[in-house]
Design a protein around this motif. Structure first.
Motif, PDB file in Angstrom:
ATOM      1  N   ASN B  26       0.802  -1.229   0.000  1.00 25.30           N
ATOM      2  CA  ASN B  26       0.000   0.000   0.000  1.00 25.30           C
ATOM      3  C   ASN B  26       0.833   1.276   0.000  1.00 25.30           C
ATOM      4  OD1 ASN B  26      -2.396  -1.481   0.152  1.00 25.30           O
ATOM      5  ND2 ASN B  26      -2.212  -1.641   2.376  1.00 25.30           N
ATOM      6  N   ASP B  27       1.993   1.194   0.654  1.00 26.08           N
ATOM      7  CA  ASP B  27       2.784   2.417   0.783  1.00 26.08           C
ATOM      8  C   ASP B  27       4.232   2.064   0.515  1.00 26.08           C
ATOM      9  OD1 ASP B  27       4.125   4.696   1.490  1.00 26.08           O
ATOM     10  OD2 ASP B  27       2.846   5.117   3.215  1.00 26.08           O
ATOM     11  N   SER B  28       4.865   2.806  -0.367  1.00 31.39           N
ATOM     12  CA  SER B  28       6.213   2.432  -0.757  1.00 31.39           C
ATOM     13  C   SER B  28       7.235   3.499  -0.424  1.00 31.39           C
ATOM     14  CB  SER B  28       6.257   2.102  -2.247  1.00 31.39           C
ATOM     15  OG  SER B  28       5.426   1.004  -2.486  1.00 31.39           O
ATOM     16  N   TYR B  29       6.971   4.266   0.612  1.00 32.11           N
ATOM     17  CA  TYR B  29       8.027   5.150   1.098  1.00 32.11           C
ATOM     18  C   TYR B  29       8.596   4.560   2.376  1.00 32.11           C
ATOM     19  CZ  TYR B  29      10.976   9.064   1.844  1.00 32.11           C
ATOM     20  OH  TYR B  29      12.104   9.814   1.994  1.00 32.11           O
ATOM     21  N   TYR B  30       9.904   4.350   2.411  1.00 34.06           N
ATOM     22  CA  TYR B  30      10.487   3.511   3.455  1.00 34.06           C
ATOM     23  C   TYR B  30      11.332   4.246   4.500  1.00 34.06           C
ATOM     24  CZ  TYR B  30       9.593   0.082  -0.283  1.00 34.06           C
ATOM     25  OH  TYR B  30       9.028  -0.684  -1.263  1.00 34.06           O
ATOM     26  N   TYR B  31      11.614   5.512   4.308  1.00 34.49           N
ATOM     27  CA  TYR B  31      12.695   6.109   5.102  1.00 34.49           C
ATOM     28  C   TYR B  31      12.198   7.037   6.202  1.00 34.49           C
ATOM     29  CZ  TYR B  31      14.634   4.226   0.947  1.00 34.49           C
ATOM     30  OH  TYR B  31      14.905   3.367  -0.063  1.00 34.49           O
ATOM     31  N   ASN B  32      12.972   7.052   7.262  1.00 36.17           N
ATOM     32  CA  ASN B  32      12.660   7.934   8.375  1.00 36.17           C
ATOM     33  C   ASN B  32      13.379   9.266   8.141  1.00 36.17           C
ATOM     34  OD1 ASN B  32      12.338   9.232  10.798  1.00 36.17           O
ATOM     35  ND2 ASN B  32      12.624   7.386  12.038  1.00 36.17           N
ATOM     36  N   ASP B  33      12.720  10.126   7.381  1.00 36.56           N
ATOM     37  CA  ASP B  33      13.353  11.386   6.971  1.00 36.56           C
ATOM     38  C   ASP B  33      13.763  12.236   8.152  1.00 36.56           C
ATOM     39  OD1 ASP B  33      13.011  10.693   4.388  1.00 36.56           O
ATOM     40  OD2 ASP B  33      11.137  11.794   4.128  1.00 36.56           O
ATOM     41  N   PHE B  34      12.879  12.268   9.140  1.00 36.94           N
ATOM     42  CA  PHE B  34      13.174  13.122  10.291  1.00 36.94           C
ATOM     43  C   PHE B  34      14.449  12.662  10.977  1.00 36.94           C
ATOM     44  CE2 PHE B  34      12.970  13.957  14.831  1.00 36.94           C
ATOM     45  CZ  PHE B  34      12.884  15.330  14.812  1.00 36.94           C
ATOM     46  N   LEU B  35      14.521  11.370  11.226  1.00 42.60           N
ATOM     47  CA  LEU B  35      15.691  10.816  11.910  1.00 42.60           C
ATOM     48  C   LEU B  35      16.952  11.014  11.066  1.00 42.60           C
ATOM     49  CD1 LEU B  35      16.508   9.119  14.435  1.00 42.60           C
ATOM     50  CD2 LEU B  35      16.387   7.116  12.963  1.00 42.60           C
ATOM     51  N   ASN B  36      16.855  10.708   9.775  1.00 45.64           N
ATOM     52  CA  ASN B  36      18.031  10.819   8.907  1.00 45.64           C
ATOM     53  C   ASN B  36      18.526  12.255   8.819  1.00 45.64           C
ATOM     54  OD1 ASN B  36      18.130   8.085   8.331  1.00 45.64           O
ATOM     55  ND2 ASN B  36      16.628   8.283   6.677  1.00 45.64           N
ATOM     56  N   GLU B  37      17.574  13.159   8.693  1.00 46.39           N
ATOM     57  CA  GLU B  37      17.964  14.559   8.589  1.00 46.39           C
ATOM     58  C   GLU B  37      18.573  15.053   9.894  1.00 46.39           C
ATOM     59  OE1 GLU B  37      14.982  17.200   7.102  1.00 46.39           O
ATOM     60  OE2 GLU B  37      16.258  18.962   7.351  1.00 46.39           O
ATOM     61  N   SER B  38      17.948  14.703  11.020  1.00 45.92           N
ATOM     62  CA  SER B  38      18.463  15.250  12.276  1.00 45.92           C
ATOM     63  C   SER B  38      19.819  14.648  12.621  1.00 45.92           C
ATOM     64  CB  SER B  38      17.463  15.081  13.418  1.00 45.92           C
ATOM     65  OG  SER B  38      17.052  13.754  13.512  1.00 45.92           O
ATOM     66  N   ILE B  39      20.005  13.355  12.319  1.00 42.25           N
ATOM     67  CA  ILE B  39      21.322  12.764  12.589  1.00 42.25           C
ATOM     68  C   ILE B  39      22.370  13.413  11.685  1.00 42.25           C
ATOM     69  CG2 ILE B  39      22.739  10.680  12.343  1.00 42.25           C
ATOM     70  CD1 ILE B  39      20.363   9.062  13.344  1.00 42.25           C
ATOM     71  N   LEU B  40      22.028  13.558  10.404  1.00 38.91           N
ATOM     72  CA  LEU B  40      23.021  14.109   9.492  1.00 38.91           C
ATOM     73  C   LEU B  40      23.407  15.537   9.889  1.00 38.91           C
ATOM     74  CD1 LEU B  40      24.595  13.292   6.839  1.00 38.91           C
ATOM     75  CD2 LEU B  40      23.390  15.284   5.988  1.00 38.91           C
ATOM     76  N   GLN B  41      22.394  16.317  10.234  1.00 32.32           N
ATOM     77  CA  GLN B  41      22.718  17.709  10.582  1.00 32.32           C
ATOM     78  C   GLN B  41      23.510  17.789  11.877  1.00 32.32           C
ATOM     79  OE1 GLN B  41      19.032  19.844  10.153  1.00 32.32           O
ATOM     80  NE2 GLN B  41      19.455  20.210   7.981  1.00 32.32           N
ATOM     81  N   LYS B  42      23.194  16.903  12.789  1.00 32.74           N
ATOM     82  CA  LYS B  42      23.935  16.872  14.046  1.00 32.74           C
ATOM     83  C   LYS B  42      25.399  16.508  13.779  1.00 32.74           C
ATOM     84  CE  LYS B  42      24.157  13.833  17.694  1.00 32.74           C
ATOM     85  NZ  LYS B  42      23.649  12.637  18.290  1.00 32.74           N
ATOM     86  N   VAL B  43      25.601  15.461  12.992  1.00 34.00           N
ATOM     87  CA  VAL B  43      26.965  15.018  12.718  1.00 34.00           C
ATOM     88  C   VAL B  43      27.710  16.064  11.876  1.00 34.00           C
ATOM     89  CG1 VAL B  43      28.394  13.171  11.770  1.00 34.00           C
ATOM     90  CG2 VAL B  43      26.254  12.610  12.893  1.00 34.00           C
ATOM     91  N   ALA B  44      26.982  16.702  10.965  1.00 35.00           N
ATOM     92  CA  ALA B  44      27.615  17.748  10.155  1.00 35.00           C
ATOM     93  C   ALA B  44      28.146  18.858  11.049  1.00 35.00           C
ATOM     94  CB  ALA B  44      26.611  18.300   9.146  1.00 35.00           C
ATOM     95  N   LYS B  45      27.332  19.237  12.004  1.00 33.56           N
ATOM     96  CA  LYS B  45      27.702  20.359  12.871  1.00 33.56           C
ATOM     97  C   LYS B  45      28.812  19.977  13.845  1.00 33.56           C
ATOM     98  CE  LYS B  45      24.829  22.580  15.800  1.00 33.56           C
ATOM     99  NZ  LYS B  45      23.446  22.936  16.183  1.00 33.56           N
ATOM    100  N   LYS B  46      28.713  18.753  14.364  1.00 34.57           N
ATOM    101  CA  LYS B  46      29.673  18.350  15.392  1.00 34.57           C
ATOM    102  C   LYS B  46      30.962  17.798  14.803  1.00 34.57           C
ATOM    103  CE  LYS B  46      28.187  16.147  19.101  1.00 34.57           C
ATOM    104  NZ  LYS B  46      27.439  15.118  19.852  1.00 34.57           N
ATOM    105  N   CYS B  47      30.865  17.239  13.593  1.00 30.47           N
ATOM    106  CA  CYS B  47      32.044  16.533  13.056  1.00 30.47           C
ATOM    107  C   CYS B  47      32.471  17.031  11.681  1.00 30.47           C
ATOM    108  CB  CYS B  47      31.757  15.043  13.026  1.00 30.47           C
ATOM    109  SG  CYS B  47      32.860  14.100  11.967  1.00 30.47           S
ATOM    110  N   TYR B  48      31.643  16.775  10.662  1.00 34.35           N
ATOM    111  CA  TYR B  48      32.114  16.978   9.289  1.00 34.35           C
ATOM    112  C   TYR B  48      32.633  18.402   9.055  1.00 34.35           C
ATOM    113  CZ  TYR B  48      29.482  12.640   8.446  1.00 34.35           C
ATOM    114  OH  TYR B  48      29.000  11.369   8.503  1.00 34.35           O
ATOM    115  N   LEU B  49      31.839  19.407   9.437  1.00 31.27           N
ATOM    116  CA  LEU B  49      32.244  20.786   9.144  1.00 31.27           C
ATOM    117  C   LEU B  49      33.468  21.227   9.937  1.00 31.27           C
ATOM    118  CD1 LEU B  49      28.693  22.361   8.665  1.00 31.27           C
ATOM    119  CD2 LEU B  49      30.414  21.914   6.895  1.00 31.27           C
ATOM    120  N   PRO B  50      33.436  21.068  11.283  1.00 30.18           N
ATOM    121  CA  PRO B  50      34.627  21.501  12.025  1.00 30.18           C
ATOM    122  C   PRO B  50      35.878  20.688  11.685  1.00 30.18           C
ATOM    123  CG  PRO B  50      33.016  20.458  13.500  1.00 30.18           C
ATOM    124  CD  PRO B  50      32.341  20.668  12.188  1.00 30.18           C
TER     125      PRO B  50
END
Lengths: 429, 457
Positions: B26-50
């Motif tokens: 019935n539904d073919s969207y599989y991803y937890n966008d909120f979780l993925n986005e918040s983890i990525l932004q957190k890691v970007a801020k804490k790790c990747y960018l600095p």
């Protein structure tokens, strides 16, 4: 070290988990050196004990000391005591009232209140429960006078007054064992009399044992007991009598999902039913069984009928003894959706029988089990999802079955008993 | 000539949302966008960018003596584009310095090396193309998902045109040998191997902030001294770790960024090591011996094997059900399905199903969206059930497939036949026309002749 232990029921005459737990624990304790147990119950039925009954009359209360006729080595250490089963009942509520009122005046007053010197026990949950509980405490006081022991251990509220009386008479430390509280049984609609007895017992106790952290928290938060006074000792399970390698005893192509227990609010049968409906909507080769009876049975039948799933949903009524194991043998999946379950031994029995289980997070046993699916009792969607997965993804049920069987078999009463023994040692030198 | 190879792995999976069995079909969207986005932004801020900034400054300061190496998975690149394009830019800025090498890997951080050489190859090709597109580099050295390596994988990689591969310096394959040299694949000696020095790597990645560790607190000078005390002949020290070590596994307040800032200078002060990238190390050093790895190794756990991903029945069921679809996928051109195919192959999904760490789930609990492996398995299988339906709708079942293929072949055959016949007809027509023309010509000349004859007559 000698323990005076008060129970309410003892196998084979049990109506619930309490008797099973007492039996398992005492059996585990019998393996500890230097630990002797005097086990007291309100009534022995005499069907299996007759040949070994030994009567010790003392004062005005006739007391029978029964040595259990069970042929097990651990029984030797257990002295099984009961009040005489042929006692004459007290006649009126007034008598009961006098009896309890006198309690405050001193231990000897108890005895004189009953002209015949006999007190009747049925040992069953009934309407005269409160009087029985207090009568039991009278006998307890007498037993405490007659026997030598180091510590008192009382199982659940029914025996708290007995434990308190024994402590009063002997001055020995009292440990109360909380298998359930009235908050679990009533779903929050607590009986004030039961609550009072529970509270008094917990207050009088030198230490309390809770069967799970869930129960421990209830004891601390709802009964005002200091956290230092309550220790969690998890229950265990008797080694399985029936050998089962997980192969199912059925030639049906269909999968069987089982609920087994009292059909009461505490056990959450309606959540099982609603989840069943959702699964039946999606798959064909499945049947659901609700085994047991209780005050919600009729409502459940009506609900199942109104949902139009009676062709896939079956009620067996009360199952006892071997029928329980037979039911496990016919099951592909066992569900315990309890709303409030202080511990919950039955999933462990299912696991021993090679049946994977889904249990509610609101159960004490979920605190120790790893190889089970845990859901909130109210989360019907998640329950249905877990049922579907267990029936459709073979490696899931296989893994949980094999790992779960091992896990359940590793939960030994000997370990629980050792834990209890260590608590005793804090109070007995 | 002594070199340190500093290599960082950058990966983020597309974590699945809670996908219930009601939704299958019935539904073919599989991803937890909120979780993925918040983890990525957190890691970007804490790790990747600095961390990128620190590395950029170090490159500016030390020039060619300081180089680093990255591998960035396709799903991480996708998430940068979706959630934090500035991270992508900062990596591009690093790439532009010329002191940063990007390695090849499978685009979806998959276990394709355990499936088939064709699939493995196509995923690597896809990734290398993307690296070229983003960073204008053609990867020459390969790193497999979780540093999974075996002799056979090494040979496949060499045949794809890569010169080197990095993997774990696992004790059970090295024996008495030191990881601090260049090695080669025993089946294909031209493929060079860089082996992770797990002791020195883990000192930074895992033990840096461990107060119970005898060397805590770890300073750049102390670490550089260890390097200078290595055997005189040892040439290469491979320090491989997750990039998230900086700022995420080890938080900023542990001093990890200061360590990174001072590390190159301290190394140069105390030892004759400089920093180099894998492809240069392969050029500059001679391999000392072959390393035989008949069974796959990885950089995970004490065992350094692949049982963290394919170690129990659930993982195997999920893995087999997923890759059963591979032949059908080959016929699919639908972008959405292909993207899900890529994301569902991420090794992380299988990692979440591992029952190995029921007791000590620490490292593995990291960013794991599930309470236990059972929940992970149930959710993945529900998603996979829906995905399978879609794939089957797109590519009918095998028997139908064969029929269609047969009909297809027949049509093509007929068509070529028709074409051939058409050509023939054309030729014949042409001939016919020419013939007629000739005839006409002959006729007219005949008539002329006749006329002439008449005149002559």
């Amino acid at each position: 070290m000698k323990v005076l232990m008060f129970g309410w029921e003892f196998p084979p005459h049990i109506s619930g988990g309490l008797g099973t737990a007492c039996y398992g624990l005492t059996k585990g304790m019998s393996k500890i050196d230097n630990l002797e147990i005097l086990f007291v119950v309100p009534k022995a039925y005499g069907d299996e004990e007759k040949q070994t009954i030994e009567l010790i009359g003392a004062g005005n209360i006739p007391i029978k000391v029964t040595k259990l006729g069970i042929n097990a080595p651990w029984v030797k250490k257990l002295e099984y005591i009961e009040a005489n089963a042929t006692l004459i009942p007290y006649a009126t509520p007034e008598e009961y009232f006098k009896l309890t009122r006198e309690k405050t005046e001193g231990r000897h007053q108890f005895i004189h209140q009953d002209e015949e010197g006999y007190i009747q026990f049925s040992g069953k949950y009934g309407k005269d429960l409160f009087s029985e509980i207090y009568n039991y405490s009278i006998v307890a006081a007498k037993i405490a006078e007659q026997y030598d022991f180091d510590i008192i251990h009382a199982h659940d509220w029914l025996t708290y007054p007995a434990g308190m009386a024994a402590k009063y008479v002997s001055g020995k430390p009292l440990v109360v064992h909380v298998h359930a509280t009235d908050f679990d049984r009533s779903g929050g609609n607590v009986n004030p009399d039961v609550y009072r007895i529970e509270r008094e017992g917990l207050a009088a106790a030198d230490h309390a044992i809770a069967v799970s952290n869930l129960t421990r928290n209830t004891v601390i938060n709802n009964y005002g007991v200091h956290p230092d006074k309550v220790t969690t000792v998890y229950n265990a399970v008797e080694p399985s009598k029936v050998k089962n390698n997980g192969t199912r005893d059925s030639n049906m192509d269909e999968k069987v999902v089982t609920f087994l227990g009292r059909i009461t609010m505490q056990k959450g049968p309606e959540f099982f039913l609603e989840a069943a409906k959702k699964v039946i909507n999606r798959m064909d080769n499945v049947r659901f069984v609700m085994a047991g009876n209780g005050d919600m049975m009729q409502r459940m039948v009506e609900r199942a009928a109104s949902m139009n799933i009676m062709h896939k949903f079956h009620f067996t009524g009360f199952l006892k003894g071997d029928d329980v194991f037979k039911m496990f043998h016919h099951s592909d999946l066992y569900i315990m959706p309890s709303v409030s379950e202080p511990f919950g031994i039955s999933p462990l029995e299912a696991m021993q029988s090679g049946v994977p289980v889904i249990i509610s997070k609101q159960s004490g046993v979920s605190e120790i089990l790893k190889h089970a699916i845990k859901i909130d009792f109210w989360d019907i969607d998640k329950m249905a999802n877990a049922i579907y997965a267990m029936l459709n993804y073979p490696s899931l049920s296989d893994t949980i079955r094999t790992k779960g069987q091992k896990e359940a078999n590793n939960l030994r009463w000997e370990e629980s008993a050792k834990h209890v023994y260590n608590i005793y040692k804090q109070f007995v030198n | 000539m002594k070199h340190i190879c500093l290599y960082f792995q950058v990966h983020q999976p597309f974590r699945l949302r809670n996908y219930s069995f009601f939704e299958i079909g019935n539904d073919s969207y599989y991803y937890n966008d909120f979780l993925n986005e918040s983890i990525l932004q957190k890691v970007a801020k804490k790790c990747y960018l600095p961390a990128n900034e620190v590395i950029y400054d170090l490159i500016k300061k030390h020039g060619n003596k300081f180089k680093v190496t990255f591998s960035i998975t396709g799903s991480a690149l996708d998430q940068f584009e979706l959630y934090a394009p500035e991270v992508l830019e900062s990596f591009q800025k690093l790439a532009a310095t010329g002191n940063v090498e990007f390695l090849a890997e499978t685009n979806g951080h998959t276990l394709a090396s355990q499936v088939s050489p064709e699939l493995f190859k196509s995923q690597i090709k896809e990734h290398s193309e993307r690296i070229k597109e983003y960073f204008n580099q053609e990867p020459k050295v390969f790193r497999n998902t979780e540093l999974i390596y075996s002799d056979e994988i090494g040979r496949e990689i060499y045949n794809m045109g890569y010169k080197g591969m990095i993997t774990e310096g696992a004790k059970h394959i090295l024996g008495w040998k030191s990881p601090n040299y260049l090695y080669y694949n025993t089946l294909e000696p031209r493929l060079k191997l860089l082996l992770k020095n797990y002791k020195l790597s883990d000192d930074i990645a895992f033990r840096f902030s461990d107060h119970g560790w005898e060397h805590h607190p770890l300073t750049a000078d102390k670490y550089a001294n260890w390097l200078s005390n290595l055997d005189e002949k040892e040439e290469i020290v491979n320090l491989f770790m997750d990039y998230e070590t900086f700022g995420e596994h080890q938080w900023a307040d542990t001093g990890i960024f200061n360590f990174l800032k001072e590390f190159p200078q301290a190394v140069m002060n105390h030892s004759d090591f400089t920093f180099e990238t894998p492809s240069n190390i392969i050029e500059k050093h001679q391999p000392v011996a072959g390393i035989s790895v008949p069974y796959p190794i990885s950089w995970a756990d004490e065992e350094r094997d692949i049982t963290a991903w394919l170690g129990n029945d659930m993982q195997n069921e999920a893995f087999n059900k997923l890759y059963e679809l591979a032949p059908k996928i080959a016929h699919i051109t639908d972008d959405d399905i292909l993207q899900d195919w890529d994301y569902l192959q991420a090794s992380d999904h299988f990692y979440y199903m591992s029952t190995k760490w029921f007791s000590d789930g620490e490292v593995h609990a990291y960013f794991n969206p599930y309470v236990d492996p059972y929940e992970a398995f149930i959710n993945y299988m529900n998603v996979l059930s829906d995905f399978t339906i879609r794939v089957k709708q797109n590519v009918p079942d095998n028997t139908d497939n064969k029929q269609i293929e047969a009909l297809n072949d027949l049509m093509i055959k007929k068509e070529t036949e028709i074409n051939e016949l058409k050509v023939k007809i054309k030729k014949l027509q042409e001939q016919n026309r020419k013939l007629k023309e000739k005839e006409n010509l002959m006729n007219s000349s005949n008539s002329k002749n006749n006329a002439g004859n008449k005149v002559l007559n």
